[in-house]
Design a protein around this motif. Structure first.
Motif, PDB file in Angstrom:
ATOM      1  N   VAL B 685       0.863  -1.187   0.000  1.00 49.46           N
ATOM      2  CA  VAL B 685       0.000   0.000   0.000  1.00 49.46           C
ATOM      3  C   VAL B 685       0.897   1.233   0.000  1.00 49.46           C
ATOM      4  O   VAL B 685       1.955   1.232   0.640  1.00 49.46           O
ATOM      5  CB  VAL B 685      -0.901   0.016   1.255  1.00 49.46           C
ATOM      6  N   LEU B 686       0.475   2.234  -0.701  1.00 44.29           N
ATOM      7  CA  LEU B 686       1.240   3.478  -0.727  1.00 44.29           C
ATOM      8  C   LEU B 686       1.265   4.083   0.675  1.00 44.29           C
ATOM      9  O   LEU B 686       0.210   4.335   1.250  1.00 44.29           O
ATOM     10  CB  LEU B 686       0.596   4.450  -1.708  1.00 44.29           C
ATOM     11  N   PRO B 687       2.439   4.278   1.237  1.00 44.15           N
ATOM     12  CA  PRO B 687       2.510   4.814   2.604  1.00 44.15           C
ATOM     13  C   PRO B 687       1.986   6.241   2.697  1.00 44.15           C
ATOM     14  O   PRO B 687       1.888   6.933   1.679  1.00 44.15           O
ATOM     15  CB  PRO B 687       4.000   4.774   2.936  1.00 44.15           C
ATOM     16  N   TYR B 688       1.736   6.649   3.925  1.00 38.90           N
ATOM     17  CA  TYR B 688       0.911   7.842   4.160  1.00 38.90           C
ATOM     18  C   TYR B 688       1.373   9.145   3.503  1.00 38.90           C
ATOM     19  O   TYR B 688       0.614   9.711   2.718  1.00 38.90           O
ATOM     20  CB  TYR B 688       0.694   8.062   5.653  1.00 38.90           C
ATOM     21  N   PRO B 689       2.575   9.620   3.769  1.00 42.77           N
ATOM     22  CA  PRO B 689       2.790  10.989   3.282  1.00 42.77           C
ATOM     23  C   PRO B 689       2.868  11.078   1.763  1.00 42.77           C
ATOM     24  O   PRO B 689       2.745  12.159   1.215  1.00 42.77           O
ATOM     25  CB  PRO B 689       4.110  11.401   3.916  1.00 42.77           C
ATOM     26  N   PHE B 690       3.026   9.974   1.088  1.00 49.68           N
ATOM     27  CA  PHE B 690       3.167  10.015  -0.362  1.00 49.68           C
ATOM     28  C   PHE B 690       1.796  10.033  -1.016  1.00 49.68           C
ATOM     29  O   PHE B 690       0.863   9.395  -0.548  1.00 49.68           O
ATOM     30  CB  PHE B 690       3.961   8.807  -0.854  1.00 49.68           C
ATOM     31  N   THR B 691       1.736  10.776  -2.113  1.00 47.41           N
ATOM     32  CA  THR B 691       0.458  10.869  -2.804  1.00 47.41           C
ATOM     33  C   THR B 691       0.476  10.087  -4.107  1.00 47.41           C
ATOM     34  O   THR B 691      -0.573   9.815  -4.675  1.00 47.41           O
ATOM     35  CB  THR B 691       0.124  12.337  -3.115  1.00 47.41           C
ATOM     36  N   HIS B 692       1.675   9.744  -4.573  1.00 44.40           N
ATOM     37  CA  HIS B 692       1.743   8.985  -5.818  1.00 44.40           C
ATOM     38  C   HIS B 692       2.828   7.937  -5.674  1.00 44.40           C
ATOM     39  O   HIS B 692       3.845   8.186  -5.031  1.00 44.40           O
ATOM     40  CB  HIS B 692       2.050   9.920  -6.982  1.00 44.40           C
ATOM     41  N   ARG B 694       4.910   6.982  -7.656  1.00 43.96           N
ATOM     42  CA  ARG B 694       6.187   7.353  -8.255  1.00 43.96           C
ATOM     43  C   ARG B 694       7.061   8.148  -7.270  1.00 43.96           C
ATOM     44  O   ARG B 694       8.264   7.994  -7.239  1.00 43.96           O
ATOM     45  CB  ARG B 694       5.935   8.165  -9.519  1.00 43.96           C
ATOM     46  N   GLN B 695       6.386   8.961  -6.481  1.00 46.09           N
ATOM     47  CA  GLN B 695       7.135   9.695  -5.439  1.00 46.09           C
ATOM     48  C   GLN B 695       7.861   8.725  -4.528  1.00 46.09           C
ATOM     49  O   GLN B 695       9.053   8.857  -4.260  1.00 46.09           O
ATOM     50  CB  GLN B 695       6.166  10.498  -4.571  1.00 46.09           C
ATOM     51  N   PHE B 696       7.109   7.761  -4.082  1.00 48.06           N
ATOM     52  CA  PHE B 696       7.668   6.788  -3.153  1.00 48.06           C
ATOM     53  C   PHE B 696       8.818   6.027  -3.794  1.00 48.06           C
ATOM     54  O   PHE B 696       9.889   5.858  -3.209  1.00 48.06           O
ATOM     55  CB  PHE B 696       6.555   5.831  -2.722  1.00 48.06           C
ATOM     56  N   GLU B 697       8.595   5.608  -5.042  1.00 48.28           N
ATOM     57  CA  GLU B 697       9.649   4.874  -5.734  1.00 48.28           C
ATOM     58  C   GLU B 697      10.906   5.713  -5.865  1.00 48.28           C
ATOM     59  O   GLU B 697      12.024   5.223  -5.707  1.00 48.28           O
ATOM     60  CB  GLU B 697       9.152   4.464  -7.126  1.00 48.28           C
ATOM     61  N   ARG B 698      10.697   6.976  -6.143  1.00 43.70           N
ATOM     62  CA  ARG B 698      11.863   7.835  -6.324  1.00 43.70           C
ATOM     63  C   ARG B 698      12.658   7.962  -5.022  1.00 43.70           C
ATOM     64  O   ARG B 698      13.878   7.933  -5.028  1.00 43.70           O
ATOM     65  CB  ARG B 698      11.418   9.210  -6.813  1.00 43.70           C
TER      66      ARG B 698
END
Lengths: 445, 768
Positions: B685-692, B694-698
């Motif tokens: 699941v995409l963790p909380y502060p990230f909205t996309h 791709r942000q998280f992956e980066r």
């Protein structure tokens, strides 16, 4: 035959002095260092595991009291000095570095309800069940002199708590009402009351020092303004609040330790909704104290454990318990934000590390760099399931563990019931109340 | 009695009601039942009046303030007079006296004052107090908002917040206990002692003191004034110069220049008469200027140099000689750059004035004969021909000698031109290609050419501009050289006309070139027949012949280029074959390969791979579902199969899956199946502060370790959020820490500060 030889300039690799760091030639070409994410992931995993391996928070137990420890106080100028008051009226002063008691005073008859130090650290105040407020010198009496308080104030009612002003020679007591005393007078300079119930604790705001907060047994938290000698606002929660603590870095934030197993962090300007509800305890929370950095706080609970919560998280990051530790009555975070002290029912004061796996003592720069790197790695990969699982894993005593399971079931049942109620009633007729708002009964102006 | 009065008052009341109600009703409604209503109300009133008779409410009734016709002793009425009763009227019947005016006034004042409202009850008051106090406190607290926000968002917080001021010991204290131990320190101290530098007392050194003493105040003032004056003058002068420089009039500048020259001449003459040595010096100065001019390679014929030379030629033969030497030296120096080069202008300079253009033209013709420059081919105009005819036979050998040098001088520029030409060709071809590609029609190439001719022309123009510039620079060089031999030969040449002489051929040449360019253009683009001129040229200058084929060749080249562009690129070998076995020329490599082959003789890797892939493809294909039940509706048993119809009926065909990602990649297998082992380590699941995602992956993909980052970057990336110093007490944040003024006001309650109130309050409390 021609002999080919490598020739190098020693300036490029020889240190000027032996204290210099060895020069390590590096090539940062990413092609030479592939798989950066998997490698860092493994490092993070190892760091997390090592953190758990080295998590040994318990440092020392200070024993000597002959009854449960009821209150603790920090020395404002000296990190090593701690004061504690017990249920038999005994006050002890401890030296943390030597881990021994340096002074014992029989201060009161009955409980020592509250203890606080003067801001300069020269004296301290105690209140007890014998309806007295006593001021004591921090230094012990000379040889042959008798242990006597500097001042004794005889009150009409029992005082249940005391706190000293952060800058001026003023202190506040609570009991039937909140009294503000000048140190030089035997009468309070003003008394503030709102409702008629016993007030269990009063705390001065450390930043805006004219503000006070108190909590009474009729489930409310009342804020006072000392300058205008008036209460400001009152918030009524579901259950009784045992004590509150102000954030030392954020003037308007305070946290309340509640009987309903939760802690509530409030912005005092908007009392109708707590900023955060912290839940993890499985029994009444008895005491709370902020870290001096204002980023975390520690709470002591009746469930024989203490927990450390980040201010902005609703779940605790750490739980400390030992087999012998009974109901924890009071807890304090030391002024250098490295240690935690807790006093409990079974007459001991325990000293814990605030970071369970932190290495104590001086770190070399390389150790420090490695620590920082590991910390960042753990942060970076904290959402990965394996790392999360390992980082969150704590051993809990059976009582707490089973309680948690039980409460989880109860909570789930309650949730299911609510969902069903919403599902089977006219849309909009059953309001959906958020967890934060659920616990606030009313705000009284 | 009372009953009677009551009755009366009742009557009056009912009447009044009527009176009062009338306009109201009239206003409000005109419905039929108004009378009804009225009656009801009256009835009600009556009932009330009667019920009040029992005595309980009597007092209340008596207090009724409504006016009545009859004056009762309990109420006042002004009904009869039809005006409102004023309090002052009550005083009226008594004698009118001035003493009552004040009373009236007081009465009116009393009336104008509103009645004081009832005090609120205690709870209300307290509530208001609390609210006000809370608002005030909230306002006070809101000043912390920015601080709190900043601290929450801070990259790093270092506790304790307040910086401890390092105790700075005065230098004397430090130095008193100081001993120079290392050689460097000793050296420094030696130096300090040598200069009498006061070590402990940080005051002036003796040298500084002496320098201070050296100049008195007046002196310093005078000097300063002087300097100021000089600066002011300089600024004035600068301003003037700037002003003059801004004048755009050419005439003005010419006049100024002339005036200057005249002035210089006059001065020089005077100087020559009065002081020959000084004149010589002046001459030298002029020469120096000339040298500078030479060095800077600014050799305009109308320049300063020509003028100075004119002056010298007129008056000083010796100087002239010296100058010639100088010039010869200069020539030598310049000769290094162009070995044995003497341009045609030089020649022209030596010729008579009548034969101005001759050498130029001749040279060009010769050059054509040499044939290095195609641009010079058709430059033979009528005047060139004239010139050729006018040429003296004696001069020919000399010219021949010059030819060599000229050609040598010309070589470089020719090369440059060729480069330019090639560039041009390339550009043209490029454009052609693009057009061809667009049209995809080889037949229309001619048309496209025509259409593109405009563009080409513009291109050409730009090119010709370049060429012209080149030539000019060359010509300039040549002209500067051309002046030299003239002086050498000491011919009495007309100096004033020289610039003109030098300029003209140059311009002519450039013009010619332009023309040529235009012609070339025509050739290339429109395939026009060569102009007649060329034929003439070929007739008249037989030397020119060998050059013609060359030009043709070039033209051909251009065309060839076009051809080349139309040819198709060699077909690219397909990559479909997994491995390409290339023939290796090297024996060694072949051997090596042989060895490897032998070593891995058993396993055919490629075939294995292909097989594996085929299997993978098969496995990933969705399977058909066979729902036939053998024996259902027909006989079943060993050896009996369900009928084909049944099988067809109950076979559910699986839908075609999406195309495989490795469909077009022959030597790759991409598995699209989820790997459970890897999935256990993946974030679901995409963790909380990230909205996309791709942000998280980066954030995950940027490494922070020192393996991938420089030391500095590593340190920056791993800075901890909170830093605490061990053993330091962290005090709560203070207003002073963050730059706010802490309130000087005491926190003590207000009552504490005025003790009067305190006592009263305490008394009260004690009473309570």
């Amino acid at each position: 035959m021609k002999v080919k030889m490598l020739s190098r300039n020693p300036d490029n690799y020889v240190r000027e002095t032996k204290l210099d760091l060895q020069r390590v030639p590096r090539n940062y070409d990413p092609a030479l260092h592939p798989f950066e994410v998997p490698r860092e992931y493994v490092r993070a995993l190892n760091a997390t595991k090592l953190e758990r391996v080295f998590a040994k928070p318990f440092l020392a137990s200070l024993d000597g009291h002959r009854d449960g420890v009821n209150c603790l106080a920090k020395h404002p100028e000296n990190l090593a000095t701690v004061l504690s008051g017990a249920c038999d009226g005994e006050v002890r002063i401890w030296n943390l570095t030597q881990r021994n008691c340096i002074r014992t005073i029989q201060a009161h008859e009955g409980f020592v309800r509250g203890i606080c130090t003067r801001f300069c650290g020269t004296s301290f105040f105690t209140v007890g069940d014998d309806k007295t407020v006593k001021q004591w010198k921090m230094d012990g009496p000379g040889y042959g002199d008798e242990e006597e308080p500097l001042h004794t104030i005889l009150g009409k009612t029992v005082y249940t708590g005391i706190d000293h002003h952060w800058k001026e020679a003023v202190f506040a007591t609570c009991g039937q009402q909140v009294d503000i005393w000048d140190e030089q007078r035997t009468n309070p300079i003003c008394s503030m009351t709102w409702g008629f119930d016993s007030i269990s604790s009063v705390k001065f705001n450390p930043i805006e020092t004219f503000l006070l907060g108190s909590c009474a047994s009729d489930r409310n938290i009342v804020l006072y303004d000392m300058r205008q000698a008036t209460p400001l606002k009152k918030v009524i929660l579901d259950m009784r609040t045992n004590t509150i603590c102000w954030n030392p870095m954020e003037a308007f934030i305070f946290t309340a330790a509640n009987e309903d197993y939760n802690l509530y962090t409030f912005d005092m300007r908007a009392l109708d909704t707590p900023v955060m509800v912290h839940m993890d305890h499985v029994s009444a929370v008895l005491d709370v104290d902020y870290s001096p950095t204002g980023k975390e706080f520690v709470s002591a609970s009746f469930d024989k454990s203490i927990r450390i919560f980040p201010v902005d998280k609703s779940r605790s990051r750490e739980v400390y318990h030992t087999k012998r530790m009974q109901h924890v009555i009071c807890v304090k975070w030391t002024s250098d934000s490295k240690y935690i002290m807790c006093g409990s029912d079974e007459m001991n004061i325990r000293l814990w590390k605030a970071n369970a796996s932190e290495k104590l003592g001086v770190l070399t720069s390389r150790e420090k760099a490695a620590k920082d790197y590991n910390q960042k790695l753990k942060e970076k990969f904290q959402h990965y399931p394996h790392i999360k699982r390992i980082a969150r894993h704590r051993h809990l005593p059976k009582s707490i563990y089973s309680q948690i399971q039980e409460q989880r079931i109860m909570k789930e049942a309650r949730r299911r019931k609510e969902v069903n109620r919403i599902k089977h009633s006219k849309p909009g007729s059953v309001p959906i109340v958020s967890e934060k708002k659920k616990h606030v009964v009313a705000v009284v102006k | 009695m009372t009953a009677n009065r009551l009755a009366e008052s009742l009557l009056a009341l009912s009447q009044q009601e009527e009176l009062a109600d009338l306009p109201k009703d009239y206003l409000l409604s005109e419905s039929e039942d108004e009378g009804d209503n009225d009656g009801e109300r009256k009835h009600q009133k009556l009932l009330e009046a009667i019920s009040s008779l029992d005595g309980k409410n009597r007092r209340k009734l008596a207090e009724r303030s409504e006016a009545s016709l009859k004056v009762s002793e309990f109420s006042v009425s002004s009904e009869g007079s039809g005006e409102k009763l004023v309090l002052a009227d009550l005083l009226e019947p008594v004698k009118t006296s001035s003493s009552l005016a004040t009373v009236k006034k007081q009465l009116s004042r009393v009336k104008s004052k509103k009645t004081v409202e009832l005090p609120l009850n205690k709870e209300e008051i307290e509530r208001i107090h609390r609210e006000v106090a809370f608002n005030k406190t909230a306002q006070v607290l809101s000043k912390w908002d920015p601080v709190v926000l900043k601290n929450r968002q801070a990259e790093q917080l270092v506790f304790p917040l307040e910086k401890e001021e390092p105790a700075i010991a005065p230098i004397e204290h430090v130095l008193s206990g100081w001993k120079a131990r290392t050689p460097l320190e000793q050296e420094i101290f030696n130096l300090l002692h040598k200069n009498k530098q006061p070590v402990t007392d940080p005051l002036l050194t003796p040298v500084e003191k002496a320098s201070l003493r050296a100049m008195s105040l007046e002196e310093a003032k005078m000097r300063r004034a002087e300097l100021q004056r000089a600066r002011a003058l300089q600024s004035y002068y600068e301003a003037k110069a700037r002003r003059e420089k801004k004048i755009k009039s050419k005439k003005y500048h010419k006049v100024v220049k002339k005036g200057k020259a005249k002035k210089a001449l006059k001065e020089f003459e005077q100087l020559r008469k009065v002081n020959p040595a000084a004149a010589l010096e002046e001459l030298e100065k002029i020469e120096k200027a000339r040298m500078m001019e030479r060095m800077s390679l600014k050799h305009q014929n109308s320049g300063k140099w020509a003028k100075s030379k004119a002056i010298m030629a007129k008056y000083d033969l010796e100087a002239r000689q010296a100058m010639q030497e100088q010039l010869s030296k200069n020539k030598e120096l310049t000769q290094k750059l162009q070995v044995a080069s003497e341009s045609e202008e030089e020649e022209g300079g030596t010729e008579d004035v009548e034969e101005l253009l001759v050498p130029d033209v001749v040279n060009e013709v010769q050059m054509n004969a040499d044939g290095p420059n195609p641009w010079m081919l058709r430059s033979c105009t009528s005047d060139t021909k004239e010139a050729a005819t006018q040429e003296d036979p004696e001069q020919l050998p000399e010219l021949a000698a010059h030819e060599v040098s000229a050609s040598g001088a010309e070589e470089r520029p020719v090369a440059e031109e060729e480069i330019l030409l090639r560039e041009f060709e390339e550009r043209q071809s490029l454009r052609k290609r693009s057009e061809l590609n667009q049209d995809a029609e080889p037949a229309s190439s001619q048309e496209t050419k025509d259409s593109s001719s405009q563009e080409v022309l513009s291109e050409l123009r730009a090119l010709s501009q370049k060429l012209k510039e080149k030539h000019q620079s060359r010509k300039q060089k040549a002209s500067s050289e051309g002046t030299v031999p003239q002086v050498q030969r000491e011919e009495p040449a007309p100096e004033e006309e020289e610039p003109l002489l030098l300029q003209r051929p140059e311009r002519v040449q450039t013009l010619e070139e332009l023309e040529e360019l235009g012609k070339e253009d025509c050739f290339q683009n429109k395939e026009l027949p060569r102009p007649l001129l060329e034929g003439q040229q070929s007739e008249r200058t037989p030397n020119n012949r060998p050059d013609a084929p060359k030009e043709k060749k070039e033209k051909e080249q251009l065309i060839n280029l076009q051809n080349f562009l139309t040819t198709q690129s060699p077909s690219v070998r397909s990559l479909a074959v997994p491995t390409i076995i290339e023939e290796l020329e090297d024996e060694e490599e072949r051997n090596h390969r042989q060895m490897i082959k032998e070593a891995f003789a058993g396993d055919d890797v490629i075939r294995d791979f292909l097989k594996e892939k085929r299997e993978a493809v098969e496995a990933s294909k969705p399977k058909d579902v066979d729902l036939t039940l053998p024996g259902w509706g027909e006989w079943g048993g060993v050896g009996l199969k369900p009928s084909a119809k049944k099988r067809r009926q109950f076979l559910i065909k699986a839908p075609e899956g999406p195309p495989r990602k490795d469909k077009n990649l022959p030597n790759v297998i991409i598995s699209e199946k989820r790997n459970i082992h890897a999935a256990a380590h993946q974030v679901q699941v995409l963790p909380y502060p990230f909205t996309h995602h791709r942000q998280f992956e980066r954030t995950i993909q940027t490494p922070i370790g020192s393996t991938w980052n420089t030391q500095r970057a590593f340190q920056k990336l791993t800075t901890p959020k909170v830093v605490t110093k061990p053993g330091h007490i962290i005090k709560p944040i203070k207003a002073e820490d963050v730059g706010y003024q802490s309130s000087s006001r005491s926190d003590l309650p207000v009552i504490q500060r005025n003790p009067k109130r305190i006592t009263t309050r305490h008394n009260k409390e004690e009473k309570l």
